[in-house]
Design a protein around this motif. Structure first.
Motif, short mmCIF file in Angstrom:
data_model
loop_
_atom_site.label_atom_id
_atom_site.label_comp_id
_atom_site.label_asym_id
_atom_site.label_seq_id
_atom_site.Cartn_x
_atom_site.Cartn_y
_atom_site.Cartn_z
N TYR A 4 65.31 -5.75 31.25
CA TYR A 4 66.23 -6.68 30.63
C TYR A 4 65.45 -7.64 29.73
O TYR A 4 64.48 -8.25 30.14
CB TYR A 4 66.95 -7.48 31.71
N ALA A 5 65.89 -7.76 28.49
CA ALA A 5 65.37 -8.85 27.66
C ALA A 5 66.58 -9.52 27.02
O ALA A 5 67.54 -9.83 27.71
CB ALA A 5 64.36 -8.32 26.66
N ALA A 6 66.57 -9.76 25.72
CA ALA A 6 67.67 -10.49 25.10
C ALA A 6 68.98 -9.69 25.14
O ALA A 6 68.97 -8.48 25.06
CB ALA A 6 67.30 -10.82 23.66
N ASP A 7 70.10 -10.38 25.25
CA ASP A 7 71.41 -9.74 25.33
C ASP A 7 72.33 -10.36 24.28
O ASP A 7 72.89 -11.44 24.47
CB ASP A 7 71.98 -9.96 26.75
N TRP A 8 72.47 -9.66 23.16
CA TRP A 8 73.22 -10.19 22.03
C TRP A 8 74.70 -10.39 22.39
O TRP A 8 75.31 -11.40 22.01
CB TRP A 8 73.06 -9.24 20.83
N GLU A 9 75.26 -9.43 23.12
CA GLU A 9 76.68 -9.52 23.45
C GLU A 9 76.95 -10.77 24.31
O GLU A 9 77.96 -11.45 24.13
CB GLU A 9 77.15 -8.27 24.20
N ALA A 10 76.03 -11.07 25.22
CA ALA A 10 76.19 -12.25 26.07
C ALA A 10 76.20 -13.52 25.22
O ALA A 10 76.98 -14.44 25.46
CB ALA A 10 75.07 -12.31 27.11
N ALA A 48 61.57 -9.06 21.61
CA ALA A 48 62.06 -8.76 22.96
C ALA A 48 61.30 -9.58 24.00
O ALA A 48 61.91 -10.13 24.94
CB ALA A 48 61.92 -7.27 23.24
N ALA A 49 59.98 -9.69 23.85
CA ALA A 49 59.20 -10.50 24.79
C ALA A 49 59.64 -11.96 24.72
O ALA A 49 59.76 -12.65 25.74
CB ALA A 49 57.71 -10.36 24.49
N LEU A 50 59.93 -12.43 23.49
CA LEU A 50 60.37 -13.81 23.32
C LEU A 50 61.71 -14.06 24.01
O LEU A 50 61.97 -15.17 24.48
CB LEU A 50 60.54 -14.13 21.83
N GLY A 51 62.55 -13.03 24.02
CA GLY A 51 63.87 -13.19 24.62
C GLY A 51 63.90 -12.82 26.09
O GLY A 51 64.95 -12.48 26.62
N SER A 52 62.77 -12.89 26.77
CA SER A 52 62.68 -12.43 28.16
C SER A 52 62.78 -13.58 29.16
O SER A 52 62.72 -14.76 28.79
CB SER A 52 61.34 -11.72 28.38
N THR A 53 62.89 -13.25 30.43
CA THR A 53 63.02 -14.26 31.48
C THR A 53 61.72 -14.99 31.77
O THR A 53 61.70 -15.92 32.58
CB THR A 53 63.52 -13.62 32.79
N MET A 54 60.62 -14.60 31.10
CA MET A 54 59.40 -15.39 31.29
C MET A 54 59.56 -16.81 30.76
O MET A 54 58.77 -17.69 31.08
CB MET A 54 58.20 -14.69 30.62
N SER A 55 60.61 -17.02 29.96
CA SER A 55 60.95 -18.38 29.52
C SER A 55 61.26 -19.28 30.72
O SER A 55 61.14 -20.50 30.63
CB SER A 55 62.15 -18.34 28.58
N VAL A 260 43.85 -28.71 25.98
CA VAL A 260 45.18 -28.10 25.80
C VAL A 260 46.06 -28.47 26.99
O VAL A 260 47.18 -28.95 26.83
CB VAL A 260 45.07 -26.56 25.67
N PHE A 261 45.56 -28.24 28.20
CA PHE A 261 46.26 -28.64 29.42
C PHE A 261 45.23 -29.21 30.38
O PHE A 261 44.22 -28.57 30.62
CB PHE A 261 46.97 -27.45 30.08
N PRO A 262 45.43 -30.38 30.91
CA PRO A 262 46.64 -31.21 30.89
C PRO A 262 46.67 -32.31 29.84
O PRO A 262 47.62 -33.10 29.83
CB PRO A 262 46.59 -31.86 32.28
N MET A 263 45.69 -32.36 28.92
CA MET A 263 45.65 -33.51 28.02
C MET A 263 46.81 -33.54 27.02
O MET A 263 47.45 -34.58 26.85
CB MET A 263 44.32 -33.51 27.26
N MET A 264 47.07 -32.41 26.34
CA MET A 264 48.06 -32.41 25.25
C MET A 264 49.37 -31.74 25.63
O MET A 264 50.40 -32.02 25.00
CB MET A 264 47.48 -31.69 24.02
N GLN A 265 49.37 -30.82 26.56
CA GLN A 265 50.58 -30.07 26.88
C GLN A 265 50.81 -30.01 28.37
O GLN A 265 49.88 -30.21 29.17
CB GLN A 265 50.45 -28.63 26.35
N GLY A 266 52.06 -29.70 28.73
CA GLY A 266 52.40 -29.40 30.11
C GLY A 266 52.50 -27.90 30.28
O GLY A 266 51.58 -27.17 29.93
N GLY A 267 53.65 -27.45 30.81
CA GLY A 267 53.81 -26.03 31.10
C GLY A 267 53.72 -25.17 29.85
O GLY A 267 54.34 -25.48 28.84
N PRO A 268 52.95 -24.08 29.91
CA PRO A 268 52.85 -23.17 28.77
C PRO A 268 54.13 -22.37 28.58
O PRO A 268 54.90 -22.19 29.51
CB PRO A 268 51.68 -22.25 29.14
N LEU A 269 54.37 -21.93 27.34
CA LEU A 269 55.56 -21.13 27.03
C LEU A 269 55.21 -19.67 27.30
O LEU A 269 54.74 -18.96 26.43
CB LEU A 269 55.95 -21.33 25.56
#
Ligand code: PLP
Length: 421
Positions: A4-10, A48-55, A260-269
């Motif tokens: 499962y990745a991105a779902d356009w219909e949804a 597809a990777a961008l539209g995945s649940t790893m977000s 990069v972490f923890p000085m400038m950013q929190g959780g990575p994307l």
């Protein structure tokens, strides 16, 4: 559902307004010619990777050293991205977490500089000659908190003058020397920068955002063997997701990772990081070498074509993916040139040229690039055609008939080289 990745219909069902705007953007990308030098078309696999649940996943820390449980799968993708970046660029260390180029550059400041310490200088290119916003602009944190001093290109050649840069480095004694720009079309002599940095005891930082994709494909010199640290975006010529990375010498690995972490950013994307891993794999394929060569070859054709149409090509040509052209010989400003081209379906941006007598709002030049067209398969012949269309429009920006014909020719080109077919 395991796969499962991105779902356009949804999306269409849940939020028709957003779905409509996204569909319109795709239409625009299919019908407008993308000559913006910093843009590209990323692959369906990357999307597809961008539209995945790893977000969904929090993963503060680094692979194997996280502040959250459940990181075993984002560890896989982040480690793949790290390993591939090191392999592809021959780097000793890679950090793939920066959310964007500006954040990667912030991490360099965090790793090596103290805010409001005038004695710690960064020697970079003046912004009006092609430096980036994050290279010391007064409206950016780089210029607000850090002391940038600027070198210029040579007035005659409009290219870097390494002797003058060396003189400035000897006079200013910077802590960091910065190379890599947003609007510089020629090759950069990274070995010469390294020599100067060694002579004055400075770190060498290269911001390779614009051309790193060409480096990946072997079509432009690599800064990685010479620089202490190299920052770059992943969404320009590299054709990956929106984001950035840092590669550096092992001796700076700890400082960069902590900045990069923890000085400038929190959780990575982590969805972006998975997409970066996919893009790096694509950039390791033999086809990407062909792509990078096509980018440079077609940029040279575009430069020559624009010259034939009467524009003045800054520095006389290009060795990269971009061309900077002075529109003054045609009696039009960069701003009006951008507008006229937009009206016929060509997206590009107005740009200051070195020593521009006109203000940044109505600069003399335009910047065009071929990473987008080359992804669609366009080559030298198409770029000569595009130069011809641009010449017609820029000579007669108010002629409705000329613009109608130009619009039709652009659409025909986009039909022959469709985006996301
Ligand atoms: C594009 C660019 C950046 C900034 O990237 P963002 O992702 O927009 O923050 C930084 N430096 C250079 C040289 C660039 O070209």
């Amino acid at each position: 559902m395991r796969e499962y990745a991105a779902d356009w219909e949804a999306l269409k069902t849940a939020d028709p307004q957003v779905a409509e705007a996204i569909a319109n953007e795709l239409d625009r990308e299919r019908s407008q010619l993308r000559l913006i030098a910093s843009e590209n078309y990323t692959s369906p696999a990357v999307l597809a990777a961008l539209g995945s649940t790893m977000s969904n996943k929090y993963a503060e820390g680094y692979p194997g050293r996280r502040y959250y449980g459940g990181c075993e799968f984002v560890d896989v993708t982040e480690q793949l991205a790290i390993d591939r970046a090191k392999q592809l660029f021959g780097a000793e260390h890679a950090n793939v977490q920066p959310h964007a180029g500006a954040q990667a550059n912030m991490a360099v400041f965090g790793a090596f500089l103290t805010p409001n310490e005038p004695g710690e200088k960064v020697l970079g290119m003046v912004l009006s000659h092609g430096g980036h916003l994050t290279h010391g602009s007064p409206v950016n944190v780089s210029g607000m908190w850090f002391n940038f001093v600027g070198y210029e290109v040579d007035g005659e050649t409009e290219q870097l003058d390494m002797d003058r840069i060396r003189d400035m480095a000897l006079a200013e004694r910077p802590k960091i020397i910065l190379s890599g720009y947003t609007a510089y079309p020629r090759e950069i002599d990274f070995a010469a920068f390294r020599e100067i940095a060694d002579e004055v005891g400075a770190l060498l930082w290269v911001d390779a955002s614009h051309f790193i994709g060409l480096v990946a494909g072997g079509a432009y010199p690599s800064p990685v063997p010479y620089a202490d640290v190299v920052t770059f975006t992943t969404h320009k010529a590299l054709r990956g997701p929106r984001g950035a990375m840092i590669v550096c010498k092992q001796e700076h690995a700890k400082a960069i990772d902590k900045a990069v972490f923890p000085m400038m950013q929190g959780g990575p994307l982590e969805h972006c990081i998975a997409a970066k891993a996919v893009a790096l794999k694509e950039a390791m394929e033999p086809e990407f070498k062909e792509y990078a060569q096509r980018v440079v070859r077609s940029a040279r054709a575009l430069a020559a074509g624009l010259g034939d149409e009467g524009l003045r090509v800054v520095s006389g040509g290009t060795d990269s993916h971009l061309v900077l052209a002075d529109c003054r010989p045609l009696g039009i400003t960069g701003r009006d040139a951008e507008k006229a081209c937009e009206e016929v379906g060509i997206a590009l941006n107005k740009n200051s040229i070195p020593f521009d007598p006109n203000p940044p709002s109505t600069p003399s030049g335009i910047r065009v690039g071929t990473p987008g067209p080359a992804t669609l398969g366009m080559d030298e012949a198409e770029m000569r055609e595009v130069a011809g269309i641009m010449g017609d429009v820029l000579r007669s920006p108010d002629d409705v008939g000329v613009k109608e014909k130009a619009r039709e020719r652009v659409l025909d080109l986009m039909r022959r080289f469709p985006a996301y077919p």
